[in-house]
Design an enzyme around this catalytic site. Structure first.
Site, PDB file in Angstrom:
ATOM      1  N   HIS A 238       2.591   8.800   0.448  1.00 50.12           N
ATOM      2  CA  HIS A 238       0.757   8.931  -0.053  1.00 50.12           C
ATOM      3  C   HIS A 238       1.850   9.589  -1.664  1.00 50.12           C
ATOM      4  O   HIS A 238       1.959  10.907  -1.245  1.00 50.12           O
ATOM      5  CB  HIS A 238      -0.313   9.134   0.050  1.00 50.12           C
ATOM      6  CG  HIS A 238      -0.273   8.757   1.533  1.00 50.12           C
ATOM      7  ND1 HIS A 238      -1.046   7.676   1.985  1.00 50.12           N
ATOM      8  CD2 HIS A 238      -0.133   8.638   2.761  1.00 50.12           C
ATOM      9  CE1 HIS A 238      -1.205   7.372   2.875  1.00 50.12           C
ATOM     10  NE2 HIS A 238      -0.738   7.911   3.481  1.00 50.12           N
TER      11      HIS A 238
ATOM     12  N   THR B 245      -6.241   6.775   6.959  1.00 50.93           N
ATOM     13  CA  THR B 245      -6.817   7.201   5.999  1.00 50.93           C
ATOM     14  C   THR B 245      -6.364   5.570   5.786  1.00 50.93           C
ATOM     15  O   THR B 245      -7.251   5.965   3.696  1.00 50.93           O
ATOM     16  CB  THR B 245      -5.611   8.156   5.568  1.00 50.93           C
ATOM     17  OG1 THR B 245      -4.643   7.235   4.905  1.00 50.93           O
ATOM     18  CG2 THR B 245      -5.594   9.205   5.964  1.00 50.93           C
ATOM     19  N   THR B 246      -5.921   4.341   5.568  1.00 56.29           N
ATOM     20  CA  THR B 246      -6.604   3.596   4.986  1.00 56.29           C
ATOM     21  C   THR B 246      -7.289   1.928   6.124  1.00 56.29           C
ATOM     22  O   THR B 246      -7.133   2.496   7.515  1.00 56.29           O
ATOM     23  CB  THR B 246      -5.158   1.902   4.909  1.00 56.29           C
ATOM     24  OG1 THR B 246      -4.879   2.823   6.805  1.00 56.29           O
ATOM     25  CG2 THR B 246      -4.133   3.273   3.705  1.00 56.29           C
TER      26      THR B 246
ATOM     27  N   HIS C 219       0.818  -1.453  -0.343  1.00 56.91           N
ATOM     28  CA  HIS C 219      -0.093   0.324   0.523  1.00 56.91           C
ATOM     29  C   HIS C 219       0.796   1.747  -0.597  1.00 56.91           C
ATOM     30  O   HIS C 219       0.320   2.087  -0.714  1.00 56.91           O
ATOM     31  CB  HIS C 219      -1.063   0.555   1.186  1.00 56.91           C
ATOM     32  CG  HIS C 219      -1.651  -0.878   1.518  1.00 56.91           C
ATOM     33  ND1 HIS C 219      -2.646  -1.238   0.783  1.00 56.91           N
ATOM     34  CD2 HIS C 219      -1.469  -2.320   2.673  1.00 56.91           C
ATOM     35  CE1 HIS C 219      -3.191  -2.969   0.959  1.00 56.91           C
ATOM     36  NE2 HIS C 219      -2.475  -3.177   2.310  1.00 56.91           N
TER      37      HIS C 219
ATOM     38  N   HIS D  10       5.644   6.485   5.993  1.00 55.94           N
ATOM     39  CA  HIS D  10       5.269   6.429   5.019  1.00 55.94           C
ATOM     40  C   HIS D  10       4.366   6.876   4.385  1.00 55.94           C
ATOM     41  O   HIS D  10       4.795   8.758   4.361  1.00 55.94           O
ATOM     42  CB  HIS D  10       4.723   4.649   5.304  1.00 55.94           C
ATOM     43  CG  HIS D  10       2.719   5.405   5.195  1.00 55.94           C
ATOM     44  ND1 HIS D  10       2.557   5.394   6.805  1.00 55.94           N
ATOM     45  CD2 HIS D  10       1.724   6.325   4.743  1.00 55.94           C
ATOM     46  CE1 HIS D  10       1.739   5.959   7.581  1.00 55.94           C
ATOM     47  NE2 HIS D  10       1.393   6.411   5.825  1.00 55.94           N
TER      48      HIS D  10
ATOM     49  N   HIS E 144       3.888  10.804   6.801  1.00 54.31           N
ATOM     50  CA  HIS E 144       3.000  10.484   7.448  1.00 54.31           C
ATOM     51  C   HIS E 144       4.317   9.481   8.334  1.00 54.31           C
ATOM     52  O   HIS E 144       4.889   8.400   8.159  1.00 54.31           O
ATOM     53  CB  HIS E 144       1.872   9.501   7.521  1.00 54.31           C
ATOM     54  CG  HIS E 144       0.097  10.445   6.834  1.00 54.31           C
ATOM     55  ND1 HIS E 144      -0.476   9.681   5.949  1.00 54.31           N
ATOM     56  CD2 HIS E 144       0.768  11.570   6.801  1.00 54.31           C
ATOM     57  CE1 HIS E 144      -0.925  10.915   5.691  1.00 54.31           C
ATOM     58  NE2 HIS E 144      -0.163  11.651   6.108  1.00 54.31           N
TER      59      HIS E 144
END
Ligand SMILES: NS(=O)(=O)c1c(F)c(F)c(S(=O)(=O)CCO)c(N[C@H]2CCCc3ccccc32)c1F
Ligand SMILES: [Zn+2]
Length: 263
Positions: free
Chosen positions: A93, A198-199, A66, A91, A117
């Site tokens: 995005h 957010t996941t 992800h 991680h 994040h």
């Protein structure tokens, strides 16, 4: 549980079927618009401890299908919140080569190229992140917007190893480095609100701090992040590129976004 994705039949509109909180309240990310903002003079500068890691230490860089993540030592923590929040991982995005806009939070409807994040858990109250992840005071995530501009040497400290984690579940050890250098200079200017992962499983357990000032990486660095990774395993016949791994902005409901700065 179903393996969720950002597009297609397992995309974000379907998450709530397997993960009910994803259809619930206090969801993240949001579009941080001026009408939501309220200045809060009690918001102190964020203070982080032990972020300047020694290169004698090693960090695990991994592709979890992800995102690309870096596991962080539990010596790192946020000291300026009411409880101690201990670091767990960071991680990213990002968008794609053709659409270099992939941040999760928007500021006044502007989407940045990417977003970092740094995930922390309340170690005063919970022994580990697994027990904190679904608690309302469980997590604190520091968010940093990333724009394309000047080359950023701190990002190359892990980007130079990214071809070692091209496929899902690949991991490499990298020399530790100063995680503070990935963040903007000013940690006193930020947006603050109560939100969620957010996941999936989208637990409403996150105290969000999004710094006002973005950092920059070069176009070449952005392309390395946006075009090197796959969400599929190495042995799978059809490689699935990992990009545009951002959730769309969620309803703000009656939430207020506190700001630590006036202008
Ligand atoms: N945007 S976000 O909400 O900050 C966010 C992500 F987007 C994200 F992809 C991840 S993940 O990479 O773990 C893949 C799916 O959970 C996380 N993981 C957190 C929360 C879940 C449990 C856990 C356990 C150990 C370390 C980190 C985490 C995440 F918090
Ligand atoms: Zn995230």
């Amino acid at each position: 549980a179903a393996n969720w994705t950002y597009t297609g039949p397992d995309g974000e509109q379907h998450w709530s079927k397997s993960y009910p909180y994803c259809g619930g309240i206090f969801q993240s990310p949001i579009d941080i618009k001026p009408e939501l903002l309220r200045f809060d003079p009690s918001l102190r500068p964020i203070e982080v401890q032990n972020y300047n890691l020694s290169p004698n230490e090693q960090l695990t860089l991994g592709n979890n299908g992800h995102s690309v993540q870096i596991s962080l030592p539990s010596t790192m923590y946020i000291s300026s919140l009411p409880n101690r929040y201990t670091a767990a991982q960071l991680h990213f995005h990002w968008g794609s080569a053709s659409r270099p806009a992939g941040s999760e939070h928007l500021v006044n409807s502007k989407q940045s190229a990417a977003e970092m994040h740094i995930v922390h858990f309340n170690s005063d109250r919970y022994p580990n992140i697994a027990s904190a992840v679904d608690k309302s005071d469980g997590l604190a995530v520091l968010g940093v917007l990333i724009d394309i501009g000047e080359f950023n040497p701190a990002f190359d400290q892990f980007l130079r190893f990214i071809n070692g984690v091209k496929y899902r579940d690949q991991k490499v050890q990298v020399p530790a480095f100063n995680i503070r250098a990935l963040m903007p200079a000013r940690l006193d200017e930020y947006f603050r609100y109560d939100g969620s992962l957010t996941t999936p499983p989208c637990y409403p357990s996150v105290l969000w701090t999004l710094f006002r000032n973005p950092v920059t990486i070069s176009r070449k660095q952005f392309l390395a992040l946006a075009t090197s990774l796959y969400s599929s395993h190495a042995q799978e016949s059809t490689p699935v590129p990992l990009n545009s791994n951002f959730r769309k902005p969620q309803p703000t409901d009656s939430r207020v976004v506190l700001v630590s700065f006036k202008e």
